[in-house]
Design an enzyme around this catalytic site. Structure first.
Site: not given
Ligand SMILES: Cc1ncc(COP(=O)(O)O)c(C=O)c1O
Length: 373
Positions: A69, A173, A193, A195, A318
């Site tokens: 993502g 999400q 994404s 995972h 994160c």
């Molecule tokens: C809303 C959102 N966008 C993007 C991402 C990033 O995705 P990825 O972990 O696959 O890089 C996340 C991950 O938590 C997310 O919650």
């Protein structure tokens, strides 16, 4: 360990692992090679492309595979910006850092970057939408569902108002939790994404309308229509495809179950003293619940629950590690002291009623004994 952190990542579905194994063992071909092993790998990637397209309500030709993502969001924002003259970019005030940071980065290159204010429920304010309609920016990026609160934005409405704007939607999400329709949102770009939906880490996708001018972030190969150089991560892409297929087939059943469990959790949490559930009246993802207990720090609650064998998150994964109030909640006007106490529970398809009751009992005990770190 009882796992309630599916918005951070999900366990790999056993059926996904089964689908991936041949591509980690015997089918080692490079999808760009002309020989038979290469063609087998190419076929597998194309099958996955169709599976991901079906989940997103898009055409297979619109799916560009990425590493996840974050890369999809970066490709959307920076890939678009490199193809345009510096102008105005607007993003939701509660966007994920993988949208917010590349946007901030563009300011160095002459872009006028601002956020779109949200109301107390986390929805983009009407006044902000009116301003967009009056003077549409060059690029707008708004997430379909928020990773912390689960709040669902009306992206279709934004698309209708922002005519002449390139619209990107982070649906990382939302995918697999609510029905998705790329065409239906009116967005030109959409990020996914693997995972987050029972697939492996290392595979994601940017859904891109053919009209969108995109400059690759990774040069040096003609893969993914020249928009993402590098040999494809075949096994992960196959896993992402299988996870997408399962998520699409089981969507209705999963979301009904999750909503029931989430509602029970919400009811139980609201019965506990000094608790606040965020974005309580907004339309939200069926699996997500964010709350705080006045007087408690979110990280403390996460650690106390961890001692009871329960995994939850404070704010987004994160942002964990930093003892700062959740920027999402601050944007919603939540008091910083309460926002520092935010805990996110995100359910997954394998969670049970018993686990939900165990979480409520553990939380009740923690608050009863007044345990603090
Ligand atoms: C809303 C959102 N966008 C993007 C991402 C990033 O995705 P990825 O972990 O696959 O890089 C996340 C991950 O938590 C997310 O919650």
């Amino acid at each position: 360990m009882i796992y309630f952190d599916h918005n951070a990542t999900t366990p790999l579905d056993e059926r996904v692992l089964e689908a991936m194994l041949p591509y980690l063992k015997s089918c080692h071909g490079n999808p760009s090679s002309l020989h038979r092993p290469g063609r087998i790998a190419r076929d597998a990637v194309e099958t996955a492309r169709a599976q991901v397209a079906a989940l997103a309500g898009a055409a297979p030709s619109q799916v560009l595979f990425t590493s996840g993502g974050s890369e999809a969001n970066n490709l959307a924002i920076k890939g678009l910006a490199w193809s345009l003259k510096p102008g105005r970019i607007r993003i939701g005030a509660t966007e994920h850092p993988s949208v917010a940071e590349p946007t901030r980065f563009l300011a160095r290159y002459g872009w006028d970057c601002r956020t779109l204010a949200v109301d107390a429920q986390g929805l983009i304010e009407d006044a902000t939408l009116d301003a967009i309609a009056e003077n549409p920016p060059d690029i707008v990026s708004v997430m379909l569902a928020n990773n912390e609160t689960g709040v669902i934005q009306d992206v279709r409405r934004i698309a209708t108002l922002a005519t002449g704007t390139w619209l990107h939607c982070d649906a990382v999400q939302a995918a697999g939790k609510i029905p998705l329709s790329f065409a239906g949102t009116g967005a030109h770009l959409m990020s996914l994404s693997g995972h987050k939906i029972g697939g492996p880490k290392g595979a994601g996708a940017l859904i891109a309308d053919a009209s969108v001018p995109l400059t690759p972030l990774i040069h040096g190969g003609e893969q993914e229509k020249g928009l993402r150089g590098g040999t494809e991560n075949v096994a992960a892409i196959v896993g992402f495809g299988k996870a997408a297929e399962l998520a699409a087939t089981e969507l209705e059943e999963r979301s009904q179950r999750l909503r029931r469990l989430r509602n029970r959790l919400e009811q139980g949490i609201e019965e506990l003293p000094r608790t606040t559930v965020f974005a309580r009246t907004a339309e939200r993802l069926p699996n997500t619940l964010q709350f705080a207990v006045a007087g408690y720090d979110g990280e403390t609650l996460v650690m106390l629950l961890d001692r009871h064998g329960i995994a939850v998150s404070s704010g987004s994964a994160c942002a964990s590690g930093a003892r700062e109030p959740s920027p999402v909640l601050l944007a919603m006007g939540v008091d910083p002291a309460l926002a520092t106490g935010a805990v996110r529970i995100s359910l997954g398809k394998d969670n049970t009623e018993t686990e939900v009751e165990q979480l409520l009992a553990a939380l009740g005990r923690i608050l009863e004994t007044g345990t603090q770190c």
